[in-house]
Enzyme design. Structure first.
Site, mmCIF file in Angstrom:
data_model
loop_
_atom_site.group_PDB
_atom_site.id
_atom_site.type_symbol
_atom_site.label_atom_id
_atom_site.label_comp_id
_atom_site.label_asym_id
_atom_site.label_seq_id
_atom_site.Cartn_x
_atom_site.Cartn_y
_atom_site.Cartn_z
ATOM 1 N N THR B 144 -55.632 32.669 -37.276
ATOM 2 C CA THR B 144 -55.722 31.317 -36.732
ATOM 3 C C THR B 144 -56.170 30.338 -37.809
ATOM 4 O O THR B 144 -56.960 30.695 -38.686
ATOM 5 C CB THR B 144 -56.712 31.266 -35.546
ATOM 6 O OG1 THR B 144 -57.118 29.905 -35.329
ATOM 7 C CG2 THR B 144 -57.953 32.093 -35.800
ATOM 8 N N SER B 179 -66.269 30.073 -33.757
ATOM 9 C CA SER B 179 -66.635 30.786 -32.522
ATOM 10 C C SER B 179 -66.634 32.275 -32.831
ATOM 11 O O SER B 179 -66.119 32.695 -33.878
ATOM 12 C CB SER B 179 -65.626 30.506 -31.405
ATOM 13 O OG SER B 179 -64.413 31.216 -31.661
ATOM 14 N N TYR B 181 -64.828 34.391 -31.462
ATOM 15 C CA TYR B 181 -63.414 34.743 -31.561
ATOM 16 C C TYR B 181 -62.868 34.442 -32.959
ATOM 17 O O TYR B 181 -62.254 35.289 -33.601
ATOM 18 C CB TYR B 181 -62.600 33.974 -30.503
ATOM 19 C CG TYR B 181 -61.171 33.747 -30.925
ATOM 20 C CD1 TYR B 181 -60.274 34.802 -30.958
ATOM 21 C CD2 TYR B 181 -60.736 32.484 -31.341
ATOM 22 C CE1 TYR B 181 -58.970 34.603 -31.384
ATOM 23 C CE2 TYR B 181 -59.433 32.281 -31.767
ATOM 24 C CZ TYR B 181 -58.557 33.351 -31.794
ATOM 25 O OH TYR B 181 -57.279 33.152 -32.223
ATOM 26 N N HIS B 182 -63.069 33.212 -33.422
ATOM 27 C CA HIS B 182 -62.556 32.870 -34.751
ATOM 28 C C HIS B 182 -63.176 33.782 -35.814
ATOM 29 O O HIS B 182 -62.516 34.180 -36.776
ATOM 30 C CB HIS B 182 -62.853 31.398 -35.063
ATOM 31 C CG HIS B 182 -62.060 30.432 -34.234
ATOM 32 N ND1 HIS B 182 -62.582 29.809 -33.123
ATOM 33 C CD2 HIS B 182 -60.783 30.006 -34.334
ATOM 34 C CE1 HIS B 182 -61.658 29.018 -32.583
ATOM 35 N NE2 HIS B 182 -60.554 29.125 -33.297
ATOM 36 N N LYS B 185 -61.341 37.017 -36.225
ATOM 37 C CA LYS B 185 -60.115 36.902 -37.022
ATOM 38 C C LYS B 185 -60.445 36.907 -38.513
ATOM 39 O O LYS B 185 -59.661 37.420 -39.328
ATOM 40 C CB LYS B 185 -59.367 35.617 -36.661
ATOM 41 C CG LYS B 185 -58.825 35.589 -35.234
ATOM 42 C CD LYS B 185 -57.593 36.486 -35.075
ATOM 43 C CE LYS B 185 -56.862 36.221 -33.774
ATOM 44 N NZ LYS B 185 -55.680 37.058 -33.590
ATOM 45 N N GLN B 208 -52.315 30.693 -37.585
ATOM 46 C CA GLN B 208 -51.533 29.853 -36.699
ATOM 47 C C GLN B 208 -52.342 28.682 -36.174
ATOM 48 O O GLN B 208 -53.534 28.809 -35.894
ATOM 49 C CB GLN B 208 -51.010 30.700 -35.531
ATOM 50 C CG GLN B 208 -50.024 29.972 -34.644
ATOM 51 C CD GLN B 208 -49.284 30.885 -33.694
ATOM 52 O OE1 GLN B 208 -48.074 31.017 -33.750
ATOM 53 N NE2 GLN B 208 -50.007 31.502 -32.796
ATOM 54 N N LEU B 239 -52.995 20.658 -25.891
ATOM 55 C CA LEU B 239 -51.826 19.857 -25.519
ATOM 56 C C LEU B 239 -51.296 20.257 -24.148
ATOM 57 O O LEU B 239 -51.025 19.400 -23.288
ATOM 58 C CB LEU B 239 -50.747 19.989 -26.594
ATOM 59 C CG LEU B 239 -49.686 18.903 -26.560
ATOM 60 C CD1 LEU B 239 -49.181 18.582 -27.952
ATOM 61 C CD2 LEU B 239 -48.540 19.287 -25.649
ATOM 62 N N ASN B 240 -51.197 21.563 -23.911
ATOM 63 C CA ASN B 240 -50.752 22.028 -22.588
ATOM 64 C C ASN B 240 -51.683 21.508 -21.488
ATOM 65 O O ASN B 240 -51.238 21.104 -20.413
ATOM 66 C CB ASN B 240 -50.714 23.563 -22.547
ATOM 67 C CG ASN B 240 -49.530 24.126 -23.342
ATOM 68 O OD1 ASN B 240 -48.654 23.389 -23.786
ATOM 69 N ND2 ASN B 240 -49.513 25.437 -23.507
#
Lengths: 417, 417
Positions: B144, B179, B181-182, B185, B208, B239-240
């Site tokens: 990411t 985070s 999570y990050h 990665k 990404q 955005l979603n």
């Protein structure tokens, strides 16, 4: 000051607990004896006999009148560590409680995963226990100089100012760790830096060099207070290993060209560095990094030093180069800064013939305990499994490798070949 | 080419499997349905109904005559993944199979540990399975852009040349993930870089950006082939989420000052980027990093864009700033390079009103399924536990916190207060 020493039954954790106790700290050691268990698995043992923790603590009280508390459990159990932090109400936690051998982490997949899960989860549990119980607790975390690898530029203490395309920022120093163990410490460092930022925790990350020596003022008080002394291919570090090789007439084994340069420090300086960190805590929200070593040596120079000291004592010593079992630069630039602990007052004990002599004396006393077949560095970085001679590793690897039949039932009917 | 797509039941994994299958790849998807399970825990759901994997695969065969293989199991189980790699003999593995939500990783300790262990162990198992079965397999790993954080200098693709005290080296770009999570990665990236070095594996690490959009040429073929569309505070990306807020008359919620700049890309470009990586594999021993996004947007600009498109369609839209639940810079410098995929042939689909309109249409069709109480970002980075409203989190945290009595028996007799 009240301090928890995690990994307090280990090579450095136990003398650290005594060092702090003697200086008036209220110390509670935490250990789950995984290190002693891994000796059973690897067929390795401390050259110097070590006593059970309960007897160590009793001998300490007998000799000094001082009490060291014990909590025997696993940092992987959050219920345990959170309750302990709540109950003992420490002002600082010194975190030695991790799997600390690069070769052990490279034996096979199981040991790589064990190392990273054990270290990362234990460390996460500690920072959560601090955040949830008392965010003011100062975390003093043992890292390693091996987090940096061997870049072709000077190594700074944790952070580096970078100017790029006309803009400047101070960023975490790029890491190039050389084993799954060293990687686990890099993971920890990133996690700790993050929690300092989001929760305002205070942490000191000590990137320690290779520690040598076996005696402190406290271990000398009683043989029951001795700390472990590792010389084998899994747990032994280079200077200690050379001393033992010399004492038993084994050639000093240098990996490859022997041009590997690393930072080193005396075990007594480790004790003092932790004390300096505790006496001068990080600020709330501060994540600081100290490079904790006192001298740089090239491995081949170190072998020469030990050889000279040994010859001086009438021993015959050869130096032998073996194929490097690790994947690493065998000669390289190396210049690592290490001024922050000096600035706080560290007075280094430099490596001298006197110190080497005292290690020789310890080795002489116990050399009947040396297991010759454990000296070699049998774990090769280029292999991923079946590393000969360590526990039931091969059998286990085969077992892990279930036949496909066992999973076929879960695969789609559309499966074809 | 034979390809395993790990996480092949997910938002991107499923359309990726179809995209590759349609273009003649032999695809096997791996999934353990943890993402669907976490929906149950969080009370969240895809806005667009999604079919069970078995029905997706059957519909794909019905529509195209092509077969996608399935293997339903956990990457944490090495026996499974190693046997699959041996049996399916892929030339590449596309690894989407990780916990991918920052808020989910920040709910509490359990979710932080789950995220890091799940991601790090799954990834370690994959690289061991490659090494042990066929080191020539190309690993295409989803990372990411969040690994970099928001440094005050330009972000390069994975590596940066640094000149320091008169010497120069090209080093891994410093990471400042935001985070747990990050962070996971970043841990993966370090582990992968290391195995490329020691074992000569080949890997492409795709950092990404934020993916938007819900349709690909393949998902449009049949409603049973739809992919998930998340809008909630845990799984929905910005955005979603704005599109859904606009469609249901909810104010567009901007965190803090809204000056956060990030890289974005269309879901169709994600599909193509993976294909480009597969068609142009890394060399043996090469660890390469591509920044996988096509445009940078400031969040407040993005909100304005969506608002304008919505107003154009006759909707009434407000933009509302809420206190930022994350700990992050709310305004900052941001300039991230992203030329490597363009150089390989990526032709970006830029964000346009047409695309936004098509998302609006999807939302309109399913807006009766929106769960209003799941839209807010309830997980606050500053808290460590008891994040309201997610599963049995609070009860679990209490349970974890065993009373001290339960461990007292293991502590030394010397214990005192």
């Amino acid at each position: 000051m009240r301090v928890i020493v995690a990994g307090g039954d280990g090579y450095l954790g136990w003398p650290q607990a005594m060092y702090l106790s003697r200086r008036g700290y209220d110390v509670c050691v935490v250990d789950n004896f995984c290190r002693r268990t891994w000796d059973l698995e690897c067929g390795t043992d401390s050259l110097v006999p070590i006593w059970p923790l309960q007897e160590r603590v009793a001998a300490w009280r007998e000799r000094t009148g001082k009490t060291i508390d014990m909590a025997i459990d696993d940092l992987a159990d959050y219920g345990f560590i959170s309750a302990l932090v709540c109950d003992f109400h420490p002002e600082a936690i010194v975190h030695y409680g991790e799997q600390r051998s690069a070769p052990f982490s490279m034996i096979d997949r199981r040991h790589a995963v064990l190392t990273q899960v054990n270290n990362v989860v234990g460390n996460l549990n500690l920072v959560y226990a601090i955040k949830e119980n008392n965010p003011d607790i100062h975390l003093v975390k043992l890292g390693t100089m091996g987090e940096y690898g061997t870049p072709n530029i000077d190594i700074e203490e944790g952070f580096i100012e970078i100017t790029h395309n006309g803009r400047t920022d101070t960023l975490p120093y790029p890491k190039q760790p050389g084993s799954f163990y060293h990687l686990s410490k890099v993971h920890d460092s990133h996690n700790i830096q993050f929690v300092c930022k989001i929760w305002g925790l205070r942490a000191t990350d000590l990137n320690q060099g290779v520690v040598y020596g076996v005696e402190t003022d406290e271990t000398k008080l009683d043989e029951r207070l001795a700390t472990r002394f590792d010389y084998d291919g899994i747990w032994g570090t280079v200077l200690n290993r050379f001393c033992i090789e010399a004492a038993i007439g084994h050639p000093l084994t240098v990996h490859g060209k022997g041009g590997q340069t690393r930072g080193y420090l005396n075990i007594r300086d480790t004790m003092r560095c932790i004390e300096l960190a505790l006496e001068n805590p990080a600020e709330p929200g501060e994540y600081r990094v100290f490079n904790q070593f006192t001298e740089q040596f090239v491995v081949s120079e170190l072998a020469q030093l030990i050889k000279e000291a040994a010859v001086h004592k009438g021993m015959k010593v050869d130096i032998r180069s073996i194929a490097d079992p690790r994947v690493e630069a065998e000669t390289h630039y190396y210049n690592a800064k290490h001024t922050k602990l000096i600035d706080l007052g560290l007075k280094p004990h430099m490596l001298s013939e006197t110190l080497i002599d005292s290690i020789f004396d310890t080795v002489q006393q116990h050399k009947h305990r040396v297991k010759l077949d454990r000296i070699a560095s049998l774990v090769n970085w280029r292999n991923a499994s079946n590393q000969v001679g360590y526990g039931s590793v091969s059998a286990k690897a085969d077992e892990d490798r279930k036949p496909l039949k066992a999973v076929a039932g879960t695969r789609g009917a559309s499966r074809r070949r």
